[in-house]
Design a protein around this motif. Structure first.
Motif, PDB file in Angstrom:
ATOM      1  N   ILE A  15       0.535  -0.892  -0.264  1.00  0.00           N
ATOM      2  CA  ILE A  15      -0.191  -0.039  -0.110  1.00  0.00           C
ATOM      3  C   ILE A  15       0.687   0.974  -0.325  1.00  0.00           C
ATOM      4  O   ILE A  15       0.878   2.345  -0.708  1.00  0.00           O
ATOM      5  N   CYS A  16       1.906   1.620   0.548  1.00  0.00           N
ATOM      6  CA  CYS A  16       2.850   2.392   0.843  1.00  0.00           C
ATOM      7  C   CYS A  16       3.695   2.846  -0.436  1.00  0.00           C
ATOM      8  O   CYS A  16       4.092   3.935  -0.814  1.00  0.00           O
ATOM      9  N   SER A  17       3.767   1.353  -0.896  1.00  0.00           N
ATOM     10  CA  SER A  17       4.513   1.866  -2.233  1.00  0.00           C
ATOM     11  C   SER A  17       3.603   1.801  -3.386  1.00  0.00           C
ATOM     12  O   SER A  17       4.652   2.283  -4.416  1.00  0.00           O
ATOM     13  N   HIS A  18       2.891   2.275  -3.435  1.00  0.00           N
ATOM     14  CA  HIS A  18       1.604   2.538  -4.442  1.00  0.00           C
ATOM     15  C   HIS A  18       0.610   3.127  -3.779  1.00  0.00           C
ATOM     16  O   HIS A  18      -0.456   3.245  -3.989  1.00  0.00           O
ATOM     17  N   PRO A  19       1.288   4.440  -3.727  1.00  0.00           N
ATOM     18  CA  PRO A  19       0.387   5.742  -3.368  1.00  0.00           C
ATOM     19  C   PRO A  19      -0.446   6.160  -4.783  1.00  0.00           C
ATOM     20  O   PRO A  19      -0.113   5.430  -6.064  1.00  0.00           O
ATOM     21  N   GLY A  20      -1.235   7.187  -4.473  1.00  0.00           N
ATOM     22  CA  GLY A  20      -1.459   7.841  -6.054  1.00  0.00           C
ATOM     23  C   GLY A  20      -3.249   7.409  -5.806  1.00  0.00           C
ATOM     24  O   GLY A  20      -4.071   6.611  -4.552  1.00  0.00           O
ATOM     25  N   ASP A  21      -3.568   7.784  -7.113  1.00  0.00           N
ATOM     26  CA  ASP A  21      -5.752   7.653  -6.973  1.00  0.00           C
ATOM     27  C   ASP A  21      -6.338   6.426  -8.081  1.00  0.00           C
ATOM     28  O   ASP A  21      -6.864   6.312  -8.006  1.00  0.00           O
ATOM     29  N   GLN A  22      -5.308   5.538  -8.042  1.00  0.00           N
ATOM     30  CA  GLN A  22      -4.973   4.606  -9.405  1.00  0.00           C
ATOM     31  C   GLN A  22      -5.842   4.015  -8.378  1.00  0.00           C
ATOM     32  O   GLN A  22      -5.495   3.152  -7.598  1.00  0.00           O
ATOM     33  N   PRO A  23      -6.737   2.703  -8.773  1.00  0.00           N
ATOM     34  CA  PRO A  23      -7.826   2.085  -7.459  1.00  0.00           C
ATOM     35  C   PRO A  23      -6.042   0.758  -7.750  1.00  0.00           C
ATOM     36  O   PRO A  23      -5.816   0.543  -8.985  1.00  0.00           O
ATOM     37  N   LEU A  24      -6.531   0.017  -6.127  1.00  0.00           N
ATOM     38  CA  LEU A  24      -5.448  -0.909  -5.911  1.00  0.00           C
ATOM     39  C   LEU A  24      -5.453  -2.102  -5.101  1.00  0.00           C
ATOM     40  O   LEU A  24      -6.267  -2.053  -4.896  1.00  0.00           O
ATOM     41  N   VAL A  25      -5.784  -3.005  -6.433  1.00  0.00           N
ATOM     42  CA  VAL A  25      -6.090  -4.701  -6.124  1.00  0.00           C
ATOM     43  C   VAL A  25      -4.680  -5.159  -5.685  1.00  0.00           C
ATOM     44  O   VAL A  25      -3.856  -5.383  -6.074  1.00  0.00           O
ATOM     45  N   ILE A  26      -4.839  -5.874  -4.155  1.00  0.00           N
ATOM     46  CA  ILE A  26      -4.143  -7.088  -4.050  1.00  0.00           C
ATOM     47  C   ILE A  26      -4.242  -7.829  -3.217  1.00  0.00           C
ATOM     48  O   ILE A  26      -5.204  -8.700  -3.001  1.00  0.00           O
TER      49      ILE A  26
ATOM     50  N   PRO B  72      -5.378   7.853  -1.441  1.00  0.00           N
ATOM     51  CA  PRO B  72      -6.542   8.933  -2.436  1.00  0.00           C
ATOM     52  C   PRO B  72      -7.999   7.526  -3.546  1.00  0.00           C
ATOM     53  O   PRO B  72      -8.729   7.844  -3.100  1.00  0.00           O
ATOM     54  N   GLY B  73      -6.828   7.075  -4.115  1.00  0.00           N
ATOM     55  CA  GLY B  73      -7.239   5.709  -4.261  1.00  0.00           C
ATOM     56  C   GLY B  73      -7.651   4.734  -3.806  1.00  0.00           C
ATOM     57  O   GLY B  73      -7.599   4.516  -2.593  1.00  0.00           O
ATOM     58  N   PRO B  74      -8.755   4.156  -3.694  1.00  0.00           N
ATOM     59  CA  PRO B  74      -9.480   3.039  -3.475  1.00  0.00           C
ATOM     60  C   PRO B  74      -8.880   1.763  -3.166  1.00  0.00           C
ATOM     61  O   PRO B  74      -7.661   1.652  -3.896  1.00  0.00           O
ATOM     62  N   VAL B  75      -8.440   1.087  -2.282  1.00  0.00           N
ATOM     63  CA  VAL B  75      -8.055  -0.340  -1.984  1.00  0.00           C
ATOM     64  C   VAL B  75      -8.711  -1.305  -1.920  1.00  0.00           C
ATOM     65  O   VAL B  75      -9.488  -1.465  -1.135  1.00  0.00           O
ATOM     66  N   SER B  76      -8.599  -2.692  -2.657  1.00  0.00           N
ATOM     67  CA  SER B  76      -9.790  -3.826  -2.797  1.00  0.00           C
ATOM     68  C   SER B  76      -8.916  -5.434  -2.348  1.00  0.00           C
ATOM     69  O   SER B  76      -7.273  -4.848  -2.776  1.00  0.00           O
ATOM     70  N   PHE B  77      -9.177  -5.947  -1.689  1.00  0.00           N
ATOM     71  CA  PHE B  77      -8.153  -6.528  -1.380  1.00  0.00           C
ATOM     72  C   PHE B  77      -8.795  -8.594  -1.747  1.00  0.00           C
ATOM     73  O   PHE B  77     -10.303  -8.384  -2.385  1.00  0.00           O
ATOM     74  N   VAL B  78      -8.723  -9.425  -2.983  1.00  0.00           N
ATOM     75  CA  VAL B  78      -8.267  -9.902  -3.684  1.00  0.00           C
ATOM     76  C   VAL B  78      -7.946 -11.967  -3.202  1.00  0.00           C
ATOM     77  O   VAL B  78      -6.564 -11.592  -3.129  1.00  0.00           O
ATOM     78  N   TRP B  79      -8.499 -12.925  -1.904  1.00  0.00           N
ATOM     79  CA  TRP B  79      -7.810 -13.965  -1.941  1.00  0.00           C
ATOM     80  C   TRP B  79      -7.026 -15.045  -3.793  1.00  0.00           C
ATOM     81  O   TRP B  79      -7.911 -14.720  -4.318  1.00  0.00           O
ATOM     82  N   VAL B  80      -6.064 -15.617  -3.236  1.00  0.00           N
ATOM     83  CA  VAL B  80      -6.171 -16.672  -4.182  1.00  0.00           C
ATOM     84  C   VAL B  80      -5.323 -17.603  -3.752  1.00  0.00           C
ATOM     85  O   VAL B  80      -4.707 -17.741  -2.799  1.00  0.00           O
ATOM     86  N   ARG B  81      -5.812 -18.551  -4.368  1.00  0.00           N
ATOM     87  CA  ARG B  81      -4.732 -20.309  -3.316  1.00  0.00           C
ATOM     88  C   ARG B  81      -3.716 -19.887  -3.924  1.00  0.00           C
ATOM     89  O   ARG B  81      -2.304 -19.587  -4.602  1.00  0.00           O
TER      90      ARG B  81
END
Length: 160
Positions: free
Chosen positions: A51-62, A110-119
């Motif tokens: 999260i800290c390495s990807h600032p900005g307003d683009q949506p971030l999917v982890i 500024p941009g949203p952060v969402s999470f996706v689980w992967v096996r």
């Protein structure tokens, strides 16, 4: 949209050397470690660093293979905060400082952060890369050869 895979490694849980890593799907990555920790701390550190390495307003999917890290960061945090950082059973929240740091990093971004689980360990290219980098970092710390937490840029395209 930015998509980043995260992973953590703990060589002896608890108390062994830990490593964390994120691998951006554009090819960049970063990793680091600490001489002692738990697998859960390593997973949370990977999320925080991503999260800290990807600032900005683009949506971030982890994308992560840790249900614990995902739920701490996106589901359980609101209830814990509402209850004065206590669990449903009234006990203290484990890894509180890291979880609060993740919450603050998400709120400040500024941009949203969402999470996706992967096996995990099922051939997902970026999950495997994050796993590899986290393991290298943990072994480096254990062996006294720490890996700097520097971002590795993707290879530039070569035009012929």
């Amino acid at each position: 949209m930015i998509t980043v895979s995260t992973d953590g490694s703990c060589l002896r849980n608890p108390g062994g050397a830990i490593g964390w890593a994120w691998a951006n799907h554009d090819g960049s990555s970063a990793s680091g470690g600490h001489p002692s920790g738990t697998n859960q701390v390593a997973e949370l550190m990977a999320v925080l660093e991503a999260i800290c390495s990807h600032p900005g307003d683009q949506p971030l999917v982890i994308q992560a293979d840790s249900q614990y890290a995902i739920k701490c960061s996106s589901e359980w945090v609101a209830g814990w905060k509402r209850k004065g950082w206590r669990t449903a059973g009234g006990g203290p929240v484990q890894n509180l400082a890291l979880i609060q740091s993740i919450e603050a990093a998400i709120a400040d971004r500024p941009g949203p952060v969402s999470f996706v689980w992967v096996r995990g360990h099922r051939g997902d290219e970026f999950n495997e890369r994050a796993d590899e980098l986290a393991g290298i970092a943990a072994r480096g710390v254990r062996d006294g050869v720490p890996v700097p937490a520097a971002v590795v840029a993707p290879e530039p395209d070569v035009l012929f």
